[in-house]
Design a protein around this motif. Structure first.
Motif, PDB file in Angstrom:
ATOM      1  N   ALA A   1      10.600 -89.249  51.026  1.00 31.28           N
ATOM      2  CA  ALA A   1       9.239 -89.603  50.623  1.00 31.28           C
ATOM      3  C   ALA A   1       8.198 -88.671  51.223  1.00 31.28           C
ATOM      4  CB  ALA A   1       8.930 -91.046  51.021  1.00 31.28           C
ATOM      5  N   ASN A  83      15.036 -96.678  46.524  1.00 35.01           N
ATOM      6  CA  ASN A  83      14.344 -95.895  47.543  1.00 35.01           C
ATOM      7  C   ASN A  83      12.835 -96.059  47.464  1.00 35.01           C
ATOM      8  OD1 ASN A  83      15.336 -94.589  49.811  1.00 35.01           O
ATOM      9  ND2 ASN A  83      14.645 -92.606  49.076  1.00 35.01           N
ATOM     10  N   THR A  87      11.319 -96.806  51.053  1.00 36.45           N
ATOM     11  CA  THR A  87      10.223 -96.009  51.596  1.00 36.45           C
ATOM     12  C   THR A  87       8.940 -96.825  51.714  1.00 36.45           C
ATOM     13  OG1 THR A  87       9.777 -95.104  49.380  1.00 36.45           O
ATOM     14  CG2 THR A  87      11.156 -93.784  50.853  1.00 36.45           C
ATOM     15  N   GLY A 159      11.769 -92.243  46.122  1.00 39.69           N
ATOM     16  CA  GLY A 159      11.020 -92.130  47.371  1.00 39.69           C
ATOM     17  C   GLY A 159       9.866 -91.151  47.278  1.00 39.69           C
TER      18      GLY A 159
END
Length: 197
Positions: A1, A83, A87, A159
């Motif tokens: 991320a 994700n 994140t 992310g």
């Protein structure tokens, strides 16, 4: 991320981002495989836990393969959503300075990803090999082609796009103004701050 954001800000090179991701991936894989082997040593087949791991490993690989292209789209989409939640949990943990506050902040997104059966590459680095060691009917190529590779790509997309890039786009201008405000206030800086306000 967040690692690619340093590249967008021209603080690191693209090869440096790739090197970081590669080392992190290898480290996670080595740790997950070591844990799977040690975990396997604590189990024997025919227990509820071993049966569950075998079923999970097969559901995360051969089930997607049996669905063909729809399975590939499904595994990728589950990885993107996963994700995004992971994140968000990390970012939400930054909103508190206390340990309890951090746990509470990250709890809901992480719970969501587990409860909805999403796909996380690091979790799968443990779950699928552990199931294979216990006798799951999954080959190494099925693990990588029908899970590890598309899940890793989906995790990166989820992310980066939905958390990292979204935060970058929405807060970049404000962050630039705050940095400028800390520098000596030259006439040019004052004009930039005023224009941004």
């Amino acid at each position: 991320a967040v690692v690619p954001l340093a590249f967008l800000e021209r603080r690191v090179s693209l090869p440096a981002v790739g090197r970081n991701w590669t080392l992190v991936f290898i480290g996670n894989l080595a740790g997950a495989l070591a844990y799977a082997v040690l975990f396997y040593a604590t189990l024997h087949t025919g227990t509820p836990m071993s049966d569950r791991l075998i079923a999970t490993a097969e559901a995360k690989t051969v089930a997607y393969q049996a669905a063909g292209m729809h399975g590939m789209i499904e595994v990728f989409a589950k990885a993107v959503l996963c994700n995004w939640m992971v994140t968000m949990g990390v970012v939400m943990a930054f909103t508190s300075t206390s340990t309890v506050g951090k746990i509470v902040a990250m709890w809901l997104p992480i719970l969501t990803f587990f409860a909805q059966g999403f796909e996380h590459s690091v979790v799968n680095m443990f779950v699928i090999p552990a199931g294979m060691l216990l006798g799951a009917d999954v080959s190494i190529s099925q693990w990588w082609l029908w899970n590890q590779i598309p899940v890793t790509l989906g995790n990166v997309a989820g992310g980066f796009l939905f958390t990292g890039l979204a935060l970058y786009v929405t807060h970049r201008k404000r962050a630039a103004v705050q940095v400028s405000a800390r520098e000596p206030m030259t006439a040019g800086v004052i004009q930039e701050v005023a224009a941004a306000s």
